[in-house]
Scaffold this active site. Sequence first.
Site, PDB file in Angstrom:
ATOM      1  N   GLY A 148       0.896  -1.360  -0.031  1.00  0.00           N
ATOM      2  CA  GLY A 148       0.058  -0.082   0.154  1.00  0.00           C
ATOM      3  C   GLY A 148       0.804   1.406  -0.074  1.00  0.00           C
ATOM      4  O   GLY A 148       2.155   1.268   0.344  1.00  0.00           O
ATOM      5  N   CYS A 149       0.240   2.298  -0.455  1.00  0.00           N
ATOM      6  CA  CYS A 149       1.037   3.721  -0.686  1.00  0.00           C
ATOM      7  C   CYS A 149       1.564   4.126   0.765  1.00  0.00           C
ATOM      8  O   CYS A 149       2.576   4.436   1.039  1.00  0.00           O
ATOM      9  CB  CYS A 149       0.235   4.468  -1.174  1.00  0.00           C
ATOM     10  SG  CYS A 149      -1.518   4.961  -0.437  1.00  0.00           S
ATOM     11  N   TYR A 150       0.721   4.256   1.800  1.00  0.00           N
ATOM     12  CA  TYR A 150       1.025   4.548   3.181  1.00  0.00           C
ATOM     13  C   TYR A 150       1.844   3.803   3.824  1.00  0.00           C
ATOM     14  O   TYR A 150       2.832   4.247   4.261  1.00  0.00           O
ATOM     15  CB  TYR A 150      -0.007   4.709   4.058  1.00  0.00           C
ATOM     16  CG  TYR A 150      -0.974   5.988   4.035  1.00  0.00           C
ATOM     17  CD1 TYR A 150      -0.615   7.319   4.060  1.00  0.00           C
ATOM     18  CD2 TYR A 150      -2.720   5.893   3.652  1.00  0.00           C
ATOM     19  CE1 TYR A 150      -1.392   8.393   3.752  1.00  0.00           C
ATOM     20  CE2 TYR A 150      -3.289   6.986   3.614  1.00  0.00           C
ATOM     21  CZ  TYR A 150      -2.767   8.215   3.586  1.00  0.00           C
ATOM     22  OH  TYR A 150      -3.536   9.446   3.429  1.00  0.00           O
ATOM     23  N   THR A 152       4.323   1.897   2.383  1.00  0.00           N
ATOM     24  CA  THR A 152       5.699   2.114   1.937  1.00  0.00           C
ATOM     25  C   THR A 152       6.324   3.166   2.460  1.00  0.00           C
ATOM     26  O   THR A 152       7.522   2.799   2.929  1.00  0.00           O
ATOM     27  CB  THR A 152       5.485   2.350   0.426  1.00  0.00           C
ATOM     28  OG1 THR A 152       4.784   1.335  -0.196  1.00  0.00           O
ATOM     29  CG2 THR A 152       6.836   2.602  -0.238  1.00  0.00           C
TER      30      THR A 152
END
Length: 343
Positions: A148-150, A152
């Site tokens: 996921g973006c967060y 990472t």
Amino acid sequence: MKTVSIIGGTGYTGSELLRLLSNHDNVEVLNVTSRKEAGKKLTDFHPQVRNLRNYNDLEFQNIAPEDIDTDIVFCATPHGASMAIVPILHEKGINVIDLSGDYRFEDIEMYESWYGLKHTGIIESAVYGLPELHREKIKKSKTIANPGCYPTGAILSMAPLVANDLVDERIIFDSKSGVSGAGVVASQTTHFPNVNENLGAYKITNHRHSPEIGKELDYLGNKKLKVSFTPHLLPVTRGILTTAHSYLKEDVSRADVIEIYEEFYKDEFFVRIFEEGMVSLTGVRGTNFCDIGGFEIDQHGRIVVISAIDNLVKGASGQAIQNMNIIMGFDEKEGLSVGGMRP
């Protein structure tokens, strides 16, 4: 030349895959799927990639996964949809990078609890695709769960301290994201008048990325940590700025901490350590870099580390291509060697 299919090509991650893959010398996109837009020209929907590669000749297709026969498939579908697609591709022996949350958890009960879905397509060999921590496992797998973006930005910001057992069990992540992180479908939350000149937290203690961050840091530190995470929405299009807080267990200096980070990431092209100056969203916009800085320690022994990523690139499509490069034996930087758009 290896061939690529993108399942779910109308969202932001599909769009970014097309943009980034246009600069990749070793792959060609053959199929881009969309049930809703099937039969329409790709470049009518994505005019930003017009005249690039073979994109002018492509149309969206509604192809069943059973009929896909490319070397690589990027699955850019919503959570819950991938679990019906990925197992079919897995059985065909196709390399799959899934950008949803469906395969990020080894603990299926944890996934079902946080996502509110019954998992019907379990693949035990799927690997969590954070290259800086799992590169060797990624090399050996054909099914990659793109992070996921967060998570990472959060995981990379604290990984060296956790791996070296330098912080206590309490870690707090405060993240601020651009609106594109909410996806291409508009809502009251992402409506311009509601976002512009505004800043607000959401899912303050129960965001589904919390357990993803926690389980990866638990694995890295070989112990159970108390990870807290709160996201905020910024009135910008791209980027995530994460501020990580914890308390040092030892009396170490800022210089010591920076040395630890530089050693931990010495072979990682896409992680940049900033000894001085502030990391910024503009510095990573459009790139696959994670910039890490701060490293300040207060009088109470609290250490603050700050990371910046582009949520659509290192937080999604760029990292997916990085994973593809690893499993296909390409140069890991292929298609991704570009600097930030600053200003």
